[in-house]
Scaffold this motif. Structure first.
Motif, PDB file in Angstrom:
ATOM      1  N   LEU A 109       0.834  -1.201   0.000  1.00 58.96           N
ATOM      2  CA  LEU A 109       0.000   0.000   0.000  1.00 58.96           C
ATOM      3  C   LEU A 109       0.869   1.251   0.000  1.00 58.96           C
ATOM      4  CD1 LEU A 109      -2.760   1.415   0.269  1.00 58.96           C
ATOM      5  CD2 LEU A 109      -2.537   1.167   2.755  1.00 58.96           C
ATOM      6  N   LEU A 110       1.891   1.282   0.834  1.00 59.08           N
ATOM      7  CA  LEU A 110       2.792   2.434   0.885  1.00 59.08           C
ATOM      8  C   LEU A 110       3.519   2.616  -0.438  1.00 59.08           C
ATOM      9  CD1 LEU A 110       4.256   4.714   2.344  1.00 59.08           C
ATOM     10  CD2 LEU A 110       5.794   3.009   3.338  1.00 59.08           C
ATOM     11  N   GLY A 111       4.015   1.505  -1.008  1.00 59.00           N
ATOM     12  CA  GLY A 111       4.713   1.593  -2.290  1.00 59.00           C
ATOM     13  C   GLY A 111       3.813   2.083  -3.405  1.00 59.00           C
ATOM     14  N   ALA A 112       2.575   1.578  -3.446  1.00 57.60           N
ATOM     15  CA  ALA A 112       1.623   2.014  -4.467  1.00 57.60           C
ATOM     16  C   ALA A 112       1.303   3.490  -4.320  1.00 57.60           C
ATOM     17  CB  ALA A 112       0.344   1.186  -4.382  1.00 57.60           C
ATOM     18  N   PHE A 113       1.191   3.943  -3.082  1.00 62.25           N
ATOM     19  CA  PHE A 113       0.891   5.354  -2.851  1.00 62.25           C
ATOM     20  C   PHE A 113       2.029   6.246  -3.349  1.00 62.25           C
ATOM     21  CE2 PHE A 113       1.377   9.148  -0.240  1.00 62.25           C
ATOM     22  CZ  PHE A 113       0.163   9.768  -0.463  1.00 62.25           C
ATOM     23  N   VAL A 114       3.258   5.907  -2.990  1.00 60.59           N
ATOM     24  CA  VAL A 114       4.411   6.735  -3.396  1.00 60.59           C
ATOM     25  C   VAL A 114       4.546   6.747  -4.915  1.00 60.59           C
ATOM     26  CG1 VAL A 114       6.914   6.936  -3.297  1.00 60.59           C
ATOM     27  CG2 VAL A 114       5.632   6.396  -1.220  1.00 60.59           C
ATOM     28  N   ALA A 115       4.395   5.587  -5.557  1.00 67.11           N
ATOM     29  CA  ALA A 115       4.512   5.515  -7.011  1.00 67.11           C
ATOM     30  C   ALA A 115       3.428   6.343  -7.692  1.00 67.11           C
ATOM     31  CB  ALA A 115       4.431   4.052  -7.457  1.00 67.11           C
ATOM     32  N   ALA A 116       2.197   6.192  -7.240  1.00 73.00           N
ATOM     33  CA  ALA A 116       1.097   6.952  -7.835  1.00 73.00           C
ATOM     34  C   ALA A 116       1.286   8.448  -7.633  1.00 73.00           C
ATOM     35  CB  ALA A 116      -0.234   6.496  -7.242  1.00 73.00           C
ATOM     36  N   LEU A 117       1.804   8.835  -6.469  1.00 75.41           N
ATOM     37  CA  LEU A 117       2.022  10.247  -6.182  1.00 75.41           C
ATOM     38  C   LEU A 117       3.026  10.861  -7.152  1.00 75.41           C
ATOM     39  CD1 LEU A 117       1.572  12.699  -4.297  1.00 75.41           C
ATOM     40  CD2 LEU A 117       3.481  11.841  -2.916  1.00 75.41           C
ATOM     41  N   LEU A 118       4.121  10.166  -7.400  1.00 82.96           N
ATOM     42  CA  LEU A 118       5.137  10.688  -8.312  1.00 82.96           C
ATOM     43  C   LEU A 118       4.601  10.798  -9.731  1.00 82.96           C
ATOM     44  CD1 LEU A 118       8.290   8.757  -7.031  1.00 82.96           C
ATOM     45  CD2 LEU A 118       7.656  11.132  -6.568  1.00 82.96           C
ATOM     46  N   VAL A 119       3.799   9.838 -10.141  1.00 89.11           N
ATOM     47  CA  VAL A 119       3.218   9.865 -11.486  1.00 89.11           C
ATOM     48  C   VAL A 119       2.284  11.062 -11.645  1.00 89.11           C
ATOM     49  CG1 VAL A 119       1.632   8.660 -13.051  1.00 89.11           C
ATOM     50  CG2 VAL A 119       3.447   7.399 -11.895  1.00 89.11           C
ATOM     51  N   ILE A 120       1.514  11.365 -10.619  1.00 89.36           N
ATOM     52  CA  ILE A 120       0.560  12.469 -10.684  1.00 89.36           C
ATOM     53  C   ILE A 120       1.264  13.820 -10.569  1.00 89.36           C
ATOM     54  CG2 ILE A 120      -1.321  13.597  -9.417  1.00 89.36           C
ATOM     55  CD1 ILE A 120      -2.330  10.809  -8.687  1.00 89.36           C
ATOM     56  N   ALA A 121       2.238  13.909  -9.680  1.00 89.55           N
ATOM     57  CA  ALA A 121       2.836  15.202  -9.349  1.00 89.55           C
ATOM     58  C   ALA A 121       3.667  15.784 -10.486  1.00 89.55           C
ATOM     59  CB  ALA A 121       3.699  15.068  -8.088  1.00 89.55           C
ATOM     60  N   TRP A 122       4.304  14.937 -11.300  1.00 90.98           N
ATOM     61  CA  TRP A 122       5.186  15.444 -12.351  1.00 90.98           C
ATOM     62  C   TRP A 122       4.455  16.309 -13.379  1.00 90.98           C
ATOM     63  CZ3 TRP A 122      10.156  16.255 -13.023  1.00 90.98           C
ATOM     64  CH2 TRP A 122      10.643  16.489 -14.298  1.00 90.98           C
ATOM     65  N   PRO A 123       3.391  15.808 -14.036  1.00 96.29           N
ATOM     66  CA  PRO A 123       2.680  16.686 -14.976  1.00 96.29           C
ATOM     67  C   PRO A 123       1.975  17.842 -14.289  1.00 96.29           C
ATOM     68  CG  PRO A 123       1.513  14.598 -14.706  1.00 96.29           C
ATOM     69  CD  PRO A 123       2.826  14.450 -14.020  1.00 96.29           C
ATOM     70  N   LEU A 124       1.522  17.633 -13.058  1.00102.13           N
ATOM     71  CA  LEU A 124       0.867  18.714 -12.324  1.00102.13           C
ATOM     72  C   LEU A 124       1.834  19.863 -12.080  1.00102.13           C
ATOM     73  CD1 LEU A 124      -1.647  19.770 -10.905  1.00102.13           C
ATOM     74  CD2 LEU A 124      -0.980  18.473  -8.865  1.00102.13           C
ATOM     75  N   ALA A 125       3.100  19.540 -11.816  1.00103.55           N
ATOM     76  CA  ALA A 125       4.107  20.575 -11.604  1.00103.55           C
ATOM     77  C   ALA A 125       4.304  21.429 -12.854  1.00103.55           C
ATOM     78  CB  ALA A 125       5.433  19.934 -11.193  1.00103.55           C
ATOM     79  N   ARG A 126       4.331  20.794 -14.009  1.00102.88           N
ATOM     80  CA  ARG A 126       4.477  21.543 -15.264  1.00102.88           C
ATOM     81  C   ARG A 126       3.303  22.503 -15.463  1.00102.88           C
ATOM     82  NH1 ARG A 126       8.031  19.142 -19.037  1.00102.88           N
ATOM     83  NH2 ARG A 126       6.755  19.975 -20.745  1.00102.88           N
ATOM     84  N   TRP A 127       2.104  22.022 -15.110  1.00105.91           N
ATOM     85  CA  TRP A 127       0.916  22.846 -15.279  1.00105.91           C
ATOM     86  C   TRP A 127       0.934  24.049 -14.319  1.00105.91           C
ATOM     87  CZ3 TRP A 127      -2.736  24.351 -18.275  1.00105.91           C
ATOM     88  CH2 TRP A 127      -3.915  24.913 -17.767  1.00105.91           C
ATOM     89  N   ILE A 128       1.237  23.809 -13.059  1.00107.66           N
ATOM     90  CA  ILE A 128       1.257  24.901 -12.079  1.00107.66           C
ATOM     91  C   ILE A 128       2.309  25.934 -12.459  1.00107.66           C
ATOM     92  CG2 ILE A 128       1.701  25.492  -9.663  1.00107.66           C
ATOM     93  CD1 ILE A 128       0.606  22.746  -8.891  1.00107.66           C
ATOM     94  N   ASP A 129       3.476  25.474 -12.884  1.00106.84           N
ATOM     95  CA  ASP A 129       4.551  26.383 -13.284  1.00106.84           C
ATOM     96  C   ASP A 129       4.099  27.274 -14.436  1.00106.84           C
ATOM     97  OD1 ASP A 129       7.170  27.500 -13.525  1.00106.84           O
ATOM     98  OD2 ASP A 129       7.608  26.064 -15.126  1.00106.84           O
ATOM     99  N   ALA A 130       3.450  26.680 -15.433  1.00106.15           N
ATOM    100  CA  ALA A 130       2.990  27.458 -16.587  1.00106.15           C
ATOM    101  C   ALA A 130       1.922  28.470 -16.192  1.00106.15           C
ATOM    102  CB  ALA A 130       2.457  26.515 -17.666  1.00106.15           C
ATOM    103  N   VAL A 131       0.987  28.039 -15.352  1.00108.35           N
ATOM    104  CA  VAL A 131      -0.113  28.924 -14.943  1.00108.35           C
ATOM    105  C   VAL A 131       0.409  30.111 -14.139  1.00108.35           C
ATOM    106  CG1 VAL A 131      -2.095  29.084 -13.394  1.00108.35           C
ATOM    107  CG2 VAL A 131      -1.937  27.192 -15.031  1.00108.35           C
ATOM    108  N   MET A 132       1.229  29.839 -13.130  1.00107.46           N
ATOM    109  CA  MET A 132       1.679  30.913 -12.243  1.00107.46           C
ATOM    110  C   MET A 132       2.672  31.847 -12.924  1.00107.46           C
ATOM    111  SD  MET A 132      -0.266  30.286  -9.795  1.00107.46           S
ATOM    112  CE  MET A 132       0.253  31.626  -8.724  1.00107.46           C
ATOM    113  N   ALA A 133       3.321  31.375 -13.982  1.00110.31           N
ATOM    114  CA  ALA A 133       4.227  32.242 -14.745  1.00110.31           C
ATOM    115  C   ALA A 133       3.491  33.028 -15.827  1.00110.31           C
ATOM    116  CB  ALA A 133       5.340  31.407 -15.390  1.00110.31           C
TER     117      ALA A 133
END
Length: 569
Positions: free
Chosen positions: A8-32
Motif C-alpha cells: 500500500l505504501l509503495g503504491a501510494f508513493v509511485a502513484a504520487l510521483l506519477v501524478i505530481a510530475w505533470p501537475l508541476a508543469r501545469w502549475i509552473d505554466a499557470v503561475m508564470a
C-alpha cells in the motif's frame, strides 16, 4: 509492517510521483502567466477589478493585499454563520452559530486550518457549507500557493524590487489550478458513491421494530474535493473521512490520500523549474519523502503492536505482549490498520487535518507520530504552498549552519544569506513552538482549560498539546477527548491559528523581498551543493533537531509517559 501494508505504501508513493510530475508543469505554466487561454479568459475579470497583472509590487504591498484578502474572507465566513438562520438552503432550519464558535470557524477556514469544534451536519446549513466553508477552502489554499511562488521568485530573480502581483497570483491559483482539479475530483468522488445533493435529511427505518434513523444529506462531494486537494481537511460530517457518505470505499480512501499530497509534491518540482535547476526540487522532495516513509513505518508498527494490557488480560496469551491483530480501536474495519495509519501520517504531514480514524484511540506512540509531524512545522509535504515555504526556511537555516561549520558566508541558490534573512527565518521557525507551548501551559493552568479535559493523566495532557499543535501549525485535526467547543478554547485556538498562519507568512514574504533584491553569486569550489544527498541529510537533520527539540519536554509529559505507563503496569 505486513506485506500488504508495504505494498500500500509503495503504491501510494509511485502513484504520487506519477501524478505530481505533470501537475508541476501545469502549475509552473499557470503561475508564470504562460497559459495563453487563461490569460484571455481572466483579462475581463482583471479589468472589472481594476487589476493590472503585469504591475508587480514589493513584498510589503504584496503582504498588505494578502492580509486584506484574508481579513475579508474571515468577515464573510463569520457573517454567513451568524445569519444562516434567515438565509435559504437551510432545510433543517439551523439557527445562528454562537459567536465564539463562528469566530473560531471563520479564522480556522481563512487560515487553511479547518479546525472544527462543532458537528458539521448538526450546525451548518447547506448555504454556509457551500458559500462560506467550501469557498474559503479554495481561497486559503490559493493564499498558500501565492506565498510560496512569491518566495521562489525571490530566489529566482536578482536585482529586482518586486516579487509579483498578489491579485494575479491568487486569481490564477484559484481559477486554473484549484478549480479544475476540484471539479474533476468531485465528479470522480460522486461517481464512486460520495453523496452530492440538496435534499432534506432522510429518515429511514432500522432493524428495531418501529425504530428510525436520520441520515444527513448535502453537497458533500464538492466540498470533499477541495478539502483534500487544498489540504484543508474540514469535513462536511463530524466523522470526517471515516463517514461512509464522505469516504465509502478503499478506492475512494486511496484517491483522497493522493489528493492531499498531489499539489504539495508537485510544488517541489515547480520550485526546481522556477529556479532553473530541477535537482533542487528533487532534493527538497527527497528530504520530505524520507521523513514521511519513516513516519508511516513507525505509526503502522506501533498500531500493529496494539495494547499490551489486552494480552495481560488473557485475550490471547500465546500471542505474547501486544494486541492480537493490532489496535483496531477507533478505526474503520473497511480500512484497517495499514490504511488508517497511512492516512493519519499523510493528513498530519500535510496540513490537511482530515481523518479516517480516531487519533485519540491510537496507541500512545502511534498517536505521537501525527503529533510530531505537526510540531515539525508542517514541512513534510505540508499544506498547499505552506509546506514548501516552511521547508525552504529550514533550507536557509541548514545552509547557515553549514556556513558556520566551514567558516564561510552561507549561500543558497546563488543568494547570500545574511543577517536580515536569518532574523526572519528565526521568527518563522519559532513563532509556532511559542504558540503551542505557551497555549498548552495556559490551557492546563487555568480552570476553563482544565474543564475541557475528559481523560486524566498524560493522555489528557496530550489532547491539549495536540489541539494547540494542530491550531498553531494550521493542521486542524483533533485528538478528540477534549471538549473544545467552549468560549475559552474557541478564543485560544483562534488566536493560535491566526498568528500561526500570518506570523509565518509575513517573515517569509520579507525573505522573498530581500532575496529578490540581491545579485546572484557565481558558484565556486567552496559553495555548498544543495542538490545532492549530503544536503538532503543536512536538511533532514535541521528539521528534526531544530523543529522538534522545542517539544521534547512536552512530549515526555504526554505520549512518552503514557506509553511507559501502559507497558510497565
Amino acid at each position: 509492517m505486513t506485506t500488504a501494508q508495504w505494498l500500500l505504501l509503495g503504491a501510494f508513493v509511485a502513484a504520487l510521483l506519477v501524478i505530481a510530475w505533470p501537475l508541476a508543469r501545469w502549475i509552473d505554466a499557470v503561475m508564470a502567466g504562460r497559459f495563453a487561454l487563461g490569460r484571455r479568459l481572466e483579462a475581463p475579470l482583471f479589468r472589472l477589478a481594476g487589476v493590472r497583472p503585469e504591475e508587480e509590487t514589493g513584498w510589503l504591498r504584496y503582504a498588505a493585499g494578502l492580509l486584506l484578502f484574508n481579513a475579508l474572507g474571515m468577515l464573510a465566513v463569520y457573517a454567513l454563520q451568524r445569519l444562516q438562520g434567515g438565509l435559504p438552503l437551510n432545510p433543517q432550519g439551523f439557527g445562528a452559530v454562537p459567536v465564539d464558535s463562528a469566530l473560531n470557524t471563520a479564522v480556522s477556514f481563512a487560515t487553511n486550518t479547518n479546525w472544527q469544534g462543532y458537528g458539521g451536519e448538526t450546525t451548518m446549513s447547506y448555504l454556509t457549507q457551500m458559500l462560506a466553508l467550501t469557498v474559503q477552502n479554495f481561497l486559503s489554499a490559493a493564499t498558500g500557493i501565492a506565498v510560496v511562488v512569491a518566495l521562489v521568485r525571490g530566489f529566482a530573480r536578482h536585482g529586482a524590487q518586486a516579487i509579483g502581483n498578489v491579485w494575479a497570483d491568487l486569481t490564477r491559483a484559484t481559477l486554473w489550478v484549484l478549480l479544475p482539479l476540484a471539479f474533476v475530483f468531485a465528479l470522480a468522488m460522486a461517481g464512486m458513491g460520495v453523496i452530492q445533493n440538496l435534499a432534506p435529511y432522510a429518515v429511514v427505518g432500522t432493524l428495531e421494530p418501529g425504530g428510525a434513523q436520520t441520515l444527513a444529506m448535502g453537497p458533500v462531494a464538492s466540498q470533499l474535493a477541495i478539502k483534500m486537494l487544498g489540504t484543508n481537511g474540514g469535513g462536511f460530517f463530524n466523522a470526517n473521512s471515516a463517514h461512509p457518505f464522505e469516504n465509502p470505499t478503499a478506492l475512494t480512501n486511496f484517491l483522497q490520500m493522493l489528493a492531499i499530497f498531489a499539489i504539495p509534491a508537485a510544488l517541489c518540482w515547480v520550485f526546481g523549474r522556477m529556479v532553473g535547476d530541477l535537482r533542487q526540487g528533487w532534493a527538497v522532495l527527497a528530504a520530505m519523502g524520507v521523513v514521511f516513509v519513516l513516519c508511516v513505518v513507525a505509526a503502522t508498527a506501533f498500531e500493529q503492536q496494539g495494547n499490551p494490557q489486552l494480552s495481560a488480560l488473557g485475550v490471547d496469551a500465546a500471542a505474547g505482549p501486544g494486541q492480537p491483530g493490532g489496535n483496531m480501536e477507533g478505526k474503520e474495519a473497511r480500512f484497517g490498520i495499514g490504511a488508517s495509519s497511512l492516512f493519519a501520517v499523510i493528513t498530519t504531514a500535510a496540513s490537511c487535518g482530515a481523518v479516517n480514524a480516531m487519533h485519540d484511540s491510537f496507541t500512545p506512540l502511534g498517536g505521537a507520530v501525527p503529533l510530531v509531524l505537526m510540531q515539525l512545522g508542517e514541512v513534510i509535504f505540508g499544506g498547499v504552498g505552506s509546506g514548501l515555504y516552511g521547508m525552504l526556511v529550514f533550507a536557509i537555516l541548514a545552509v547557515f549552519i553549514a556556513g558556520l561549520m566551514i567558516g564561510r558566508t552561507p549561500e543558497y541558490l546563488g543568494k547570500k544569506i545574511e543577517v536580515f534573512e536569518m532574523k526572519m527565518a528565526a521568527i518563522a521557525i519559532l513563532v509556532t513552538p511559542l504558540l503551542v507551548l505557551l497555549g498548552t501551559a495556559v490551557a492546563v493552568g487555568v480552570a476553563p482549560g482544565r474543564a475541557g479535559i475528559l481523560n486524566p493523566g498524560p493522555h489528557g495532557f496530550t489532547e491539549v498539546l495536540y489541539a494547540l499543535s494542530s491550531a498553531a501549525n494550521n493542521n486542524g485535526s483533533a485528538f478528540a477527548g477534549l471538549s473544545a467547543n467552549t468560549p475559552f478554547y474557541n478564543g485560544l485556538l483562534a488566536v493560535a491559528m491566526a498568528i500561526g498562519r500570518f506570523g509565518v507568512i509575513l517573515p517569509v514574504l520579507a525573505i522573498a523581498g530581500a532575496l529578490a533584491a540581491k545579485k546572484r553569486l557565481a558558484a565556486t569550489e567552496g559553495t555548498l551543493p544543495t542538490h545532492g544527498p549530503l544536503f538532503v541529510v543536512l536538511l533532514i537533520g535541521t528539521v528534526l533537531l531544530v523543529g522538534l527539540l522545542n517539544y521534547v519536554p512536552a512530549l515526555a509529559l504526554g505520549p512518552v509517559a503514557e506509553h511507559l505507563a501502559l507497558w510497565t503496569r
